[in-house]
Motif scaffolding. Sequence first.
Motif, PDB file in Angstrom:
ATOM      1  N   THR A 300       0.922  -1.347   0.125  1.00 53.74           N
ATOM      2  CA  THR A 300      -0.002   0.110  -0.284  1.00 53.74           C
ATOM      3  C   THR A 300       0.890   0.855  -0.048  1.00 53.74           C
ATOM      4  OG1 THR A 300      -2.304   1.528   0.548  1.00 53.74           O
ATOM      5  CG2 THR A 300      -0.363   0.178   2.707  1.00 53.74           C
ATOM      6  N   GLN A 301       0.206   2.540   0.198  1.00 51.20           N
ATOM      7  CA  GLN A 301       0.948   3.511   0.032  1.00 51.20           C
ATOM      8  C   GLN A 301       1.433   3.590   1.066  1.00 51.20           C
ATOM      9  OE1 GLN A 301      -0.272   6.530  -3.076  1.00 51.20           O
ATOM     10  NE2 GLN A 301       0.033   8.390  -1.732  1.00 51.20           N
ATOM     11  N   THR A 302       2.558   4.381   0.616  1.00 54.10           N
ATOM     12  CA  THR A 302       3.700   4.988   2.291  1.00 54.10           C
ATOM     13  C   THR A 302       2.473   5.814   2.891  1.00 54.10           C
ATOM     14  OG1 THR A 302       5.312   3.794   1.938  1.00 54.10           O
ATOM     15  CG2 THR A 302       5.468   5.666   3.685  1.00 54.10           C
ATOM     16  N   ASP A 303       2.579   5.755   3.716  1.00 50.39           N
ATOM     17  CA  ASP A 303       1.302   7.414   4.627  1.00 50.39           C
ATOM     18  C   ASP A 303       0.543   7.304   4.247  1.00 50.39           C
ATOM     19  OD1 ASP A 303       4.669   7.735   6.579  1.00 50.39           O
ATOM     20  OD2 ASP A 303       4.668   8.566   4.819  1.00 50.39           O
ATOM     21  N   SER A 304      -0.588   6.430   3.384  1.00 52.56           N
ATOM     22  CA  SER A 304      -1.955   6.816   3.239  1.00 52.56           C
ATOM     23  C   SER A 304      -2.816   5.962   4.174  1.00 52.56           C
ATOM     24  CB  SER A 304      -1.902   5.573   2.216  1.00 52.56           C
ATOM     25  OG  SER A 304      -1.916   4.281   2.572  1.00 52.56           O
ATOM     26  N   ALA A 318       7.075  -4.833   6.415  1.00 53.65           N
ATOM     27  CA  ALA A 318       8.341  -5.803   6.285  1.00 53.65           C
ATOM     28  C   ALA A 318       9.689  -4.783   5.295  1.00 53.65           C
ATOM     29  CB  ALA A 318       7.752  -6.890   4.847  1.00 53.65           C
ATOM     30  N   GLY A 319       9.161  -3.814   4.660  1.00 56.29           N
ATOM     31  CA  GLY A 319       9.932  -2.398   4.238  1.00 56.29           C
ATOM     32  C   GLY A 319       9.282  -1.428   2.936  1.00 56.29           C
ATOM     33  N   THR A 320      10.073  -0.429   3.061  1.00 55.50           N
ATOM     34  CA  THR A 320       9.632   0.546   1.844  1.00 55.50           C
ATOM     35  C   THR A 320      10.340   0.244   0.473  1.00 55.50           C
ATOM     36  OG1 THR A 320       8.892   1.731   3.718  1.00 55.50           O
ATOM     37  CG2 THR A 320       8.593   2.531   2.006  1.00 55.50           C
ATOM     38  N   ILE A 321       9.483   1.055  -0.269  1.00 55.54           N
ATOM     39  CA  ILE A 321      10.011   0.366  -1.363  1.00 55.54           C
ATOM     40  C   ILE A 321      10.014   1.991  -1.816  1.00 55.54           C
ATOM     41  CG2 ILE A 321      10.417  -0.147  -3.909  1.00 55.54           C
ATOM     42  CD1 ILE A 321       9.354  -2.661  -2.658  1.00 55.54           C
ATOM     43  N   PRO A 322      10.818   2.816  -2.299  1.00 56.10           N
ATOM     44  CA  PRO A 322      10.524   4.696  -2.481  1.00 56.10           C
ATOM     45  C   PRO A 322      10.083   4.584  -4.077  1.00 56.10           C
ATOM     46  CG  PRO A 322      13.285   3.994  -2.449  1.00 56.10           C
ATOM     47  CD  PRO A 322      12.295   2.939  -1.795  1.00 56.10           C
ATOM     48  N   ASP A 323       9.320   5.204  -4.991  1.00 55.24           N
ATOM     49  CA  ASP A 323       9.485   5.748  -6.029  1.00 55.24           C
ATOM     50  C   ASP A 323       8.570   4.252  -6.372  1.00 55.24           C
ATOM     51  OD1 ASP A 323       9.947   8.084  -5.842  1.00 55.24           O
ATOM     52  OD2 ASP A 323      11.755   7.961  -6.632  1.00 55.24           O
ATOM     53  N   PHE A 324       7.294   3.616  -6.082  1.00 54.22           N
ATOM     54  CA  PHE A 324       7.376   2.323  -6.772  1.00 54.22           C
ATOM     55  C   PHE A 324       6.392   2.143  -7.903  1.00 54.22           C
ATOM     56  CE2 PHE A 324       4.732  -1.907  -6.024  1.00 54.22           C
ATOM     57  CZ  PHE A 324       6.214  -2.950  -6.326  1.00 54.22           C
ATOM     58  N   ALA A 325       5.465   3.250  -7.072  1.00 54.36           N
ATOM     59  CA  ALA A 325       4.350   2.888  -7.823  1.00 54.36           C
ATOM     60  C   ALA A 325       3.988   4.945  -7.437  1.00 54.36           C
ATOM     61  CB  ALA A 325       3.243   2.653  -7.522  1.00 54.36           C
ATOM     62  N   ALA A 326       3.128   4.927  -9.131  1.00 56.56           N
ATOM     63  CA  ALA A 326       2.427   6.528  -9.097  1.00 56.56           C
ATOM     64  C   ALA A 326       0.966   6.361  -8.715  1.00 56.56           C
ATOM     65  CB  ALA A 326       2.442   6.837 -11.131  1.00 56.56           C
ATOM     66  N   ASP A 327       1.244   7.596  -7.901  1.00 58.43           N
ATOM     67  CA  ASP A 327      -0.665   8.194  -7.335  1.00 58.43           C
ATOM     68  C   ASP A 327      -1.509   7.796  -8.768  1.00 58.43           C
ATOM     69  OD1 ASP A 327      -0.153  10.912  -8.239  1.00 58.43           O
ATOM     70  OD2 ASP A 327       0.171  11.009  -5.816  1.00 58.43           O
ATOM     71  N   PRO A 328      -3.124   8.403  -8.785  1.00 54.77           N
ATOM     72  CA  PRO A 328      -3.961   8.364  -9.587  1.00 54.77           C
ATOM     73  C   PRO A 328      -2.978  10.096 -11.075  1.00 54.77           C
ATOM     74  CG  PRO A 328      -5.466   8.372  -7.873  1.00 54.77           C
ATOM     75  CD  PRO A 328      -4.062   7.798  -6.780  1.00 54.77           C
ATOM     76  N   ALA A 329      -2.285  11.282  -9.784  1.00 57.01           N
ATOM     77  CA  ALA A 329      -2.298  12.260 -10.458  1.00 57.01           C
ATOM     78  C   ALA A 329      -1.033  11.889 -11.294  1.00 57.01           C
ATOM     79  CB  ALA A 329      -2.106  13.751  -9.127  1.00 57.01           C
ATOM     80  N   GLY A 330      -0.116  10.643 -11.024  1.00 59.45           N
ATOM     81  CA  GLY A 330       1.074  10.067 -11.562  1.00 59.45           C
ATOM     82  C   GLY A 330       2.239  10.823 -11.237  1.00 59.45           C
ATOM     83  N   VAL A 331       2.086  11.028  -9.648  1.00 58.65           N
ATOM     84  CA  VAL A 331       3.103  11.356  -8.777  1.00 58.65           C
ATOM     85  C   VAL A 331       3.875   9.913  -8.487  1.00 58.65           C
ATOM     86  CG1 VAL A 331       3.776  12.515  -7.207  1.00 58.65           C
ATOM     87  CG2 VAL A 331       2.410  13.581  -8.538  1.00 58.65           C
ATOM     88  N   LEU A 332       5.247  10.416  -8.653  1.00 58.27           N
ATOM     89  CA  LEU A 332       5.457   8.565  -7.752  1.00 58.27           C
ATOM     90  C   LEU A 332       5.678   8.616  -6.305  1.00 58.27           C
ATOM     91  CD1 LEU A 332       8.662   7.447 -10.174  1.00 58.27           C
ATOM     92  CD2 LEU A 332       6.152   6.428 -10.208  1.00 58.27           C
ATOM     93  N   ARG A 333       5.197   7.660  -5.487  1.00 55.43           N
ATOM     94  CA  ARG A 333       5.422   7.381  -4.036  1.00 55.43           C
ATOM     95  C   ARG A 333       5.731   6.188  -3.935  1.00 55.43           C
ATOM     96  NH1 ARG A 333       3.558  12.790  -2.719  1.00 55.43           N
ATOM     97  NH2 ARG A 333       1.585  13.387  -3.908  1.00 55.43           N
ATOM     98  N   ALA A 334       6.309   6.466  -2.414  1.00 57.09           N
ATOM     99  CA  ALA A 334       6.590   5.255  -2.255  1.00 57.09           C
ATOM    100  C   ALA A 334       5.488   4.299  -1.554  1.00 57.09           C
ATOM    101  CB  ALA A 334       7.508   5.557  -1.084  1.00 57.09           C
ATOM    102  N   THR A 335       6.100   2.940  -1.530  1.00 56.96           N
ATOM    103  CA  THR A 335       5.319   2.116  -1.350  1.00 56.96           C
ATOM    104  C   THR A 335       5.694   1.390  -0.364  1.00 56.96           C
ATOM    105  OG1 THR A 335       3.812   1.368  -3.071  1.00 56.96           O
ATOM    106  CG2 THR A 335       3.995  -0.708  -2.131  1.00 56.96           C
TER     107      THR A 335
END
Length: 343
Positions: A300-304, A318-335
Amino acid sequence: MTARIEENPSHPRLPDLLAAYHLVNQAEKGTAVETVAQLPAVYRAEVEDPAGAFAADTVLLATPPGEDLPAGCVVLKAPQGSRAPEIKRLWVAPEARRKGIAQALMAEAMRRAAVSGAPAVRLTVWNWREEPLALYRALGFGTVASWDERPDLLCLEKPLPERPTRPVSADRVERLTPDEVRAHAPAGLAALLLDAVDSGASVGFLAPLAVPEAAAWWTRVAEEAAEGVRDVWAAHGPDGSLTGVVTLVRGGTANGRHRGEISRLLVHRSARGGGLGHRLLATAEAHAAATGLTLLVLDTQTDSPAERLYRSAGWTAAGTIPDFAADPAGVLRATTLYHKRVG
């Protein structure tokens, strides 16, 4: 279809359910008796006069779909002093097991405890009762310091979310067949996906999401459900509209058949704040444990807000991956990746 839950300490079926519970419990403890009359006095009193024995408590019964009589029961004991309320006497008749009845009873007991403002619920279970223990673990109960020193008895507790800001959801949660998923895909299920994307949730799609694209995704889910790869549960509001959904994807590799993934937990904005997300998640977790899965994962998106829900339900990061997926606006977010043992 899900079991029908009712509160009725005077139901004529309740003495039979309690009698079966206590007779089996005595046998498991090595102190078997043959009749109710031979039970210890405190247990015998519960069977003979449940309404009196549980006068201060909440007694819930569950009737399976298509049946006329309850096949399960549970008691939510009134809190004593500063102690959390305790769940007792969970019992489902053998012929009615593995149909989600125990999960439904537990979910309703926890819902009522949350409504009362309790910060947690607790229970005890014998350490040899593997199936009930697996269910409780799947529902987020953890071992705590003992308040009952009997050997082999485990004391468990589950924190509850803060009192909801809107009325606790009474929406009906039920598992959908593949045909029902197909039927709901163009409207109810697509609407849930669109609402999630519109509200900024990172669920695999970019905004704006078109209805045909959302419906097509759910149609593919229906095929996976038909193949036994994915299970789907939906919440139905009083007017029949879909207010939430969650899916469970089973591991497909030979070395991963013990695990599953929670995917697409969605609650419509109009239904948030009443604990529906917790109910949907608990339903999927309990089904996973009951059907042989021992480990669940999700991301899930980090801090959501979703991340806060998973943490409160006993999931471990288990851990956080930076810039893993884009949010609906297209901005890369950590997961953040999460896991939870359920068996």
